[in-house]
Motif scaffolding. Structure first.
Motif, PDB file in Angstrom:
ATOM      1  N   LEU A  53       0.831  -1.201   0.000  1.00 46.27           N
ATOM      2  CA  LEU A  53       0.000   0.000   0.000  1.00 46.27           C
ATOM      3  C   LEU A  53       0.865   1.251   0.000  1.00 46.27           C
ATOM      4  CD1 LEU A  53      -2.878  -0.815   2.536  1.00 46.27           C
ATOM      5  CD2 LEU A  53      -3.073  -0.556   0.052  1.00 46.27           C
ATOM      6  N   TYR A  54       1.915   1.233   0.788  1.00 48.32           N
ATOM      7  CA  TYR A  54       2.805   2.395   0.885  1.00 48.32           C
ATOM      8  C   TYR A  54       3.464   2.682  -0.465  1.00 48.32           C
ATOM      9  CZ  TYR A  54       6.421   5.491   2.763  1.00 48.32           C
ATOM     10  OH  TYR A  54       7.230   6.566   3.020  1.00 48.32           O
ATOM     11  N   LEU A  55       3.995   1.659  -1.094  1.00 46.73           N
ATOM     12  CA  LEU A  55       4.715   1.859  -2.352  1.00 46.73           C
ATOM     13  C   LEU A  55       3.775   2.197  -3.507  1.00 46.73           C
ATOM     14  CD1 LEU A  55       7.316  -1.056  -2.170  1.00 46.73           C
ATOM     15  CD2 LEU A  55       7.701   1.367  -1.687  1.00 46.73           C
ATOM     16  N   SER A  56       2.528   1.766  -3.416  1.00 47.61           N
ATOM     17  CA  SER A  56       1.599   1.974  -4.537  1.00 47.61           C
ATOM     18  C   SER A  56       0.730   3.220  -4.394  1.00 47.61           C
ATOM     19  CB  SER A  56       0.690   0.746  -4.711  1.00 47.61           C
ATOM     20  OG  SER A  56      -0.114   0.536  -3.566  1.00 47.61           O
ATOM     21  N   THR A  57       0.644   3.779  -3.172  1.00 47.65           N
ATOM     22  CA  THR A  57      -0.282   4.907  -2.986  1.00 47.65           C
ATOM     23  C   THR A  57       0.254   6.048  -2.150  1.00 47.65           C
ATOM     24  OG1 THR A  57      -1.303   3.963  -0.983  1.00 47.65           O
ATOM     25  CG2 THR A  57      -2.259   3.324  -3.112  1.00 47.65           C
ATOM     26  N   ARG A  58       1.262   5.822  -1.327  1.00 40.67           N
ATOM     27  CA  ARG A  58       1.594   6.813  -0.301  1.00 40.67           C
ATOM     28  C   ARG A  58       2.935   7.497  -0.491  1.00 40.67           C
ATOM     29  NH1 ARG A  58      -0.345   2.791   4.591  1.00 40.67           N
ATOM     30  NH2 ARG A  58      -2.532   2.662   3.917  1.00 40.67           N
ATOM     31  N   ASN A 284      12.690   3.915   3.707  1.00 38.44           N
ATOM     32  CA  ASN A 284      14.032   3.526   3.265  1.00 38.44           C
ATOM     33  C   ASN A 284      13.968   2.723   1.968  1.00 38.44           C
ATOM     34  OD1 ASN A 284      15.288   4.742   5.472  1.00 38.44           O
ATOM     35  ND2 ASN A 284      15.241   2.887   6.707  1.00 38.44           N
ATOM     36  N   ILE A 285      13.007   1.815   1.879  1.00 38.61           N
ATOM     37  CA  ILE A 285      12.874   0.989   0.679  1.00 38.61           C
ATOM     38  C   ILE A 285      12.441   1.846  -0.507  1.00 38.61           C
ATOM     39  CG2 ILE A 285      11.518  -0.867  -0.367  1.00 38.61           C
ATOM     40  CD1 ILE A 285      11.498  -2.183   2.458  1.00 38.61           C
ATOM     41  N   ALA A 286      11.458   2.714  -0.287  1.00 39.10           N
ATOM     42  CA  ALA A 286      10.998   3.585  -1.372  1.00 39.10           C
ATOM     43  C   ALA A 286      12.117   4.493  -1.863  1.00 39.10           C
ATOM     44  CB  ALA A 286       9.811   4.421  -0.892  1.00 39.10           C
ATOM     45  N   THR A 287      12.901   5.044  -0.940  1.00 41.48           N
ATOM     46  CA  THR A 287      14.012   5.925  -1.314  1.00 41.48           C
ATOM     47  C   THR A 287      15.072   5.161  -2.090  1.00 41.48           C
ATOM     48  OG1 THR A 287      13.617   7.330   0.622  1.00 41.48           O
ATOM     49  CG2 THR A 287      15.791   7.456  -0.402  1.00 41.48           C
ATOM     50  N   PHE A 288      15.379   3.941  -1.653  1.00 43.89           N
ATOM     51  CA  PHE A 288      16.347   3.116  -2.374  1.00 43.89           C
ATOM     52  C   PHE A 288      15.879   2.842  -3.803  1.00 43.89           C
ATOM     53  CE2 PHE A 288      17.071  -1.281  -3.776  1.00 43.89           C
ATOM     54  CZ  PHE A 288      18.426  -1.212  -4.071  1.00 43.89           C
ATOM     55  N   ARG A 291      16.170   6.004  -5.934  1.00 45.31           N
ATOM     56  CA  ARG A 291      17.564   6.315  -6.241  1.00 45.31           C
ATOM     57  C   ARG A 291      18.104   5.353  -7.306  1.00 45.31           C
ATOM     58  NH1 ARG A 291      19.000   7.032  -1.400  1.00 45.31           N
ATOM     59  NH2 ARG A 291      19.564   4.899  -0.880  1.00 45.31           N
ATOM     60  N   ALA A 292      17.793   4.074  -7.167  1.00 45.22           N
ATOM     61  CA  ALA A 292      18.263   3.088  -8.138  1.00 45.22           C
ATOM     62  C   ALA A 292      17.709   3.381  -9.525  1.00 45.22           C
ATOM     63  CB  ALA A 292      17.857   1.676  -7.691  1.00 45.22           C
ATOM     64  N   GLU A 293      16.440   3.764  -9.583  1.00 42.29           N
ATOM     65  CA  GLU A 293      15.843   4.034 -10.891  1.00 42.29           C
ATOM     66  C   GLU A 293      16.407   5.304 -11.519  1.00 42.29           C
ATOM     67  OE1 GLU A 293      11.562   3.635 -13.102  1.00 42.29           O
ATOM     68  OE2 GLU A 293      11.589   3.819 -10.921  1.00 42.29           O
ATOM     69  N   GLN A 294      16.651   6.318 -10.689  1.00 38.43           N
ATOM     70  CA  GLN A 294      17.209   7.563 -11.205  1.00 38.43           C
ATOM     71  C   GLN A 294      18.612   7.362 -11.787  1.00 38.43           C
ATOM     72  OE1 GLN A 294      16.904  10.107  -7.796  1.00 38.43           O
ATOM     73  NE2 GLN A 294      14.651  10.238  -7.914  1.00 38.43           N
ATOM     74  N   LEU A 295      19.361   6.420 -11.206  1.00 41.00           N
ATOM     75  CA  LEU A 295      20.739   6.187 -11.635  1.00 41.00           C
ATOM     76  C   LEU A 295      20.833   5.188 -12.791  1.00 41.00           C
ATOM     77  CD1 LEU A 295      22.501   6.003  -8.160  1.00 41.00           C
ATOM     78  CD2 LEU A 295      22.558   7.905  -9.799  1.00 41.00           C
ATOM     79  N   SER A 296      19.710   4.579 -13.148  1.00 42.98           N
ATOM     80  CA  SER A 296      19.753   3.526 -14.184  1.00 42.98           C
ATOM     81  C   SER A 296      19.857   4.117 -15.592  1.00 42.98           C
ATOM     82  CB  SER A 296      18.487   2.685 -14.092  1.00 42.98           C
ATOM     83  OG  SER A 296      17.331   3.438 -14.435  1.00 42.98           O
TER      84      SER A 296
END
Length: 296
Positions: A53-58, A284-288, A291-296
């Motif tokens: 829920l957090y990753l998909s909506t919040r 922490n997971i959302a931020t990781f 960051r990973a996607e921005q650097l890809s």
């Protein structure tokens, strides 16, 4: 595909025809990497509900989240051949589900057995892995942790009431999880059990316990270092419970040596495996992932 206010239930056929289940959170294509969540040995999609829920909506960068029930767990059918309860078959099942959904690449979050499945995916379909979160799992499984799992699976309780189930889980795991609140324990029990006429029953095929019971822990356990080394180019976050018996500090340090860009979090007051919806872990997971996607 049936619907729920928070997610959709998705049923699909495994390569051998068995009907399997996944939850889909966040139907719209946000343009960001989707996230695939893989539970532990006897666990199911409900474990990831709050994080999904957090990753998909919040969060600012919302993501579609796919959470699998392996065969014999949750809403997936039980396999008539218990030999199919293995990480190779389960990796193939996950790939079949993602193919049915049209997903060719994603970030993966694997708790315990889910992390082992990710190691397998890295060997058979590395291009599908855009980023990885390992939750209390690495290439080496400590015998003490497996012995603990053997012990509680041998004595899996069949409580009559929800309160009895919470008490039973606290008795078994409380020493390793002093940080958990009453609501955390209640959420765990809601994810682990389903209601039957005879009371609450663990929501997995009891034959799963046989595979663990038959492990000979007097012999050295095989490691997955070659499989881990194959993940060297993939952004990786490793989460370890400070009280974990399965995932050692030494293994985490060796992972950091072999994958210098790997990020690591130690969760105080929790063991195997940390509840990913607690504390700062969702952020922490959302931020990781961002960051990973921005650097890809």
């Amino acid at each position: 595909m049936s619907s729920n206010p928070d997610f959709s239930d998705f049923f699909y056929a495994a390569p051998d025809g068995l009907q399997l289940h996944a939850r889909i959170y966040g139907e719209a294509d946000s343009g960001n990497w989707p996230v695939v969540c893989l539970p532990g040995l006897t666990r199911n999609a409900r474990d990831f509900h709050q994080l999904a829920l957090y990753l998909s909506t919040r969060v600012k960068h919302t993501r579609k989240v796919i959470v699998f029930d392996y065969r014999g767990r949750g809403e997936s059918a039980r396999d008539p051949d218990a030999a199919n309860y293995n990480v190779g078959v389960e990796a193939g099942d996950a790939l079949a589900g993602l193919a049915a959904l049209g997903i060719e690449e994603a970030a993966f979050i694997g708790t315990s057995r889910g992390g082992l499945i990710i190691h397998v995916l890295g060997m058979i379909r590395p291009a599908i892995l855009k980023a990885i979160v390992f939750n209390d799992i690495g290439p080496v499984l400590e015998a003490a942790g497996l012995a603990h799992i053997q012990s509680y699976l041998e004595r899996t309780p069949t409580p009559k009431t929800f309160a009895q189930a919470v008490d039973a889980q606290r008795r078994v795991h409380g020493a390793d999880f002093p940080a958990l609140t009453d609501s955390d324990w209640e959420r765990m029990v809601s994810a682990l059990y389903h209601l039957t006429d005879g009371g609450l029953m663990p929501d997995f095929d009891p034959r799963l316990a046989d595979a663990v019971a038959n492990l000979d822990l007097t012999q050295p356990l095989p490691s997955l270092w070659p499989q881990f080394d194959a993940l060297a180019a993939i952004p990786l976050l490793a989460i370890r419970g400070a009280n974990s018996k399965l995932f050692s500090v030494e293994t985490l340090r060796e992972m950091q040596k072999r994958h210098p860009a790997m990020e690591a979090i130690t969760v105080e007051g929790q063991g195997h495996a940390p509840f990913l919806e607690t504390g700062d872990l969702p952020d922490n997971i959302a931020t990781f992932l961002d960051r990973a996607e921005q650097l890809s």
